[in-house]
Design a protein around this motif. Structure first.
Motif, mmCIF file in Angstrom:
data_model
loop_
_atom_site.group_PDB
_atom_site.id
_atom_site.type_symbol
_atom_site.label_atom_id
_atom_site.label_comp_id
_atom_site.label_asym_id
_atom_site.label_seq_id
_atom_site.Cartn_x
_atom_site.Cartn_y
_atom_site.Cartn_z
ATOM 1 N N LYS A 206 57.244 15.846 22.325
ATOM 2 C CA LYS A 206 56.535 17.128 22.284
ATOM 3 C C LYS A 206 55.758 17.329 23.577
ATOM 4 O O LYS A 206 55.492 16.374 24.315
ATOM 5 N N ILE A 207 55.397 18.580 23.830
ATOM 6 C CA ILE A 207 54.545 18.907 24.969
ATOM 7 C C ILE A 207 53.089 18.639 24.602
ATOM 8 O O ILE A 207 52.618 19.079 23.549
ATOM 9 N N ASN A 208 52.391 17.903 25.462
ATOM 10 C CA ASN A 208 50.956 17.687 25.261
ATOM 11 C C ASN A 208 50.131 18.824 25.842
ATOM 12 O O ASN A 208 49.102 19.208 25.274
ATOM 13 N N GLY A 209 50.565 19.327 26.995
ATOM 14 C CA GLY A 209 49.812 20.386 27.663
ATOM 15 C C GLY A 209 50.385 20.662 29.035
ATOM 16 O O GLY A 209 51.331 19.997 29.481
ATOM 17 N N VAL A 210 49.814 21.652 29.713
ATOM 18 C CA VAL A 210 50.291 22.094 31.022
ATOM 19 C C VAL A 210 49.132 22.079 32.008
ATOM 20 O O VAL A 210 48.044 22.591 31.718
ATOM 21 N N GLY A 211 49.366 21.499 33.171
ATOM 22 C CA GLY A 211 48.386 21.523 34.249
ATOM 23 C C GLY A 211 48.969 22.206 35.468
ATOM 24 O O GLY A 211 49.988 21.752 35.997
ATOM 25 N N ILE A 248 53.864 19.389 33.361
ATOM 26 C CA ILE A 248 53.986 19.634 31.923
ATOM 27 C C ILE A 248 54.029 18.266 31.255
ATOM 28 O O ILE A 248 55.015 17.545 31.346
ATOM 29 N N ASP A 249 52.945 17.919 30.606
ATOM 30 C CA ASP A 249 52.780 16.561 30.088
ATOM 31 C C ASP A 249 53.566 16.368 28.793
ATOM 32 O O ASP A 249 53.494 17.192 27.869
ATOM 33 N N SER A 251 54.727 13.771 25.432
ATOM 34 C CA SER A 251 54.065 12.853 24.500
ATOM 35 C C SER A 251 54.602 11.433 24.644
ATOM 36 O O SER A 251 54.833 10.732 23.659
ATOM 37 N N ALA A 286 56.682 26.344 32.255
ATOM 38 C CA ALA A 286 55.271 26.220 31.857
ATOM 39 C C ALA A 286 54.795 27.454 31.107
ATOM 40 O O ALA A 286 53.948 27.358 30.206
ATOM 41 N N LYS A 290 53.762 25.216 25.013
ATOM 42 C CA LYS A 290 52.366 25.004 24.654
ATOM 43 C C LYS A 290 52.277 23.662 23.940
ATOM 44 O O LYS A 290 53.315 23.063 23.596
ATOM 45 N N PRO A 291 51.086 23.144 23.703
ATOM 46 C CA PRO A 291 50.970 21.865 23.005
ATOM 47 C C PRO A 291 51.713 21.869 21.673
ATOM 48 O O PRO A 291 51.628 22.824 20.894
#
Length: 299
Positions: A206-211, A248-249, A251, A286, A290-291
């Protein structure tokens, strides 16, 4: 007189291109980019990235999958827009700032930002093209002069993507695919996806978040090819940051989807396990995630 002749030559080349006298591979790459089935950095050359882009588009549109441009594929790609456009170089374009990017991580860490090295590189990024292609389209043009009109791939008004529901990365095909809620491919971008030293972490994540515009925390212990004696370094943001303009982090520790300072290498070289895209495609992805967003990494 010479400048007037070159201006007339460029205008003539643009007019010819808009009426069909443009290399088919270049036209196809521009149309594929606008359709969100990208061949990567636009360079006008048929290669593995372009073959995958055509095949992905054909499959998504229910056409025979050949990896080659045929009449049904040309017809399906026709969006009514011209392949080339003209752009006037601005004072801001010329101003930069530009700076040569040092090789070592320690020297990179000393800079305030990792900006473009030249206006050629900056314009290439803006028009999703290799600087060499822009030079070929504009013989005799000086990119460092504000007010200069140049011919560029017409990619300024690409239609936004519909919402994506899942992200798929296929290592063998070297592509990242965005799928809608019905499982249909709505976009496909070339990617670099691991190596024998750092294999792609196959599985569901899964995506953790976006920086956006991230710093990069370099740890040589995580890189098998790090130079002996290198230490940790905090690398400043910018398009020439090792992870480009977005991270894009995922999991799974130390893995993500990110941009690159070398768009011409995407889909053609290996990575350190992460999924690398061009900066512009990383930003598009991105904007879709989303998370908690589901990700499938497969062989």
């Amino acid at each position: 007189m010479k400048k007037l002749f070159l201006t007339m030559l460029a205008a003539s080349a643009l007019a010819q291109a808009q009426t069909g006298d443009i290399a088919p591979d270049l036209r196809a790459q521009i149309l594929l980019e606008r359709a969100h089935f990208s061949a990567g950095q636009i360079d006008g050359k048929y290669g593995s990235n372009m073959q995958q882009a055509i095949s992905g588009f054909q499959k998504a549109r229910g056409l025979p999958v050949t990896g080659k441009m045929d009449k049904p594929t040309w017809d399906a790609l026709d969006d009514g827009q011209q392949p080339l456009a003209q752009y006037t170089i601005t004072d801001a374009d010329v101003a930069g700032p530009f700076a040569k990017v040092p090789e070592s991580m320690a020297d990179k860490a000393k800079l305030g930002a990792l900006n473009f090295a030249s206006i050629d590189e900056a314009l290439g990024e803006r028009f999703r093209s290799s600087p060499a292609l822009l030079k070929q389209l504009n013989p005799g043009k000086d990119f460092s002069v504000a007010g200069e009109q140049i011919t560029v791939p017409n990619v300024a008004s690409i239609a936004p993507l519909p919402p994506a529901a899942k992200l798929l990365v296929d290592r063998s095909e070297r592509v990242l695919v965005l799928l809608d809620a019905a499982g249909r491919a709505i976009a496909q971008f070339p990617s670099s996806t691991g190596s024998e030293h750092d294999p792609l972490p196959v599985g569901e994540w899964k995506i953790n978040g976006v920086g956006r515009n991230p710093h990069f925390n370099y740890n040589p212990k995580l890189f098998w090819d790090a130079d002996p004696g290198e230490g940790k370094a905090r690398i400043p943001p910018g398009p020439n940051n090792p992870v480009g303009v977005v991270w894009i982090d995922l999991s799974i520790d130390h893995y993500g989807i990110h941009g690159t300072p070398e768009p011409g290498s995407i889909g053609k070289t290996e990575s350190h396990g992460c999924i690398r895209l061009t900066n512009w495609h990383a930003m598009e992805v991105a904007g879709q995630v989303k998370p908690g967003f589901p990700v499938l990494l497969q062989e």
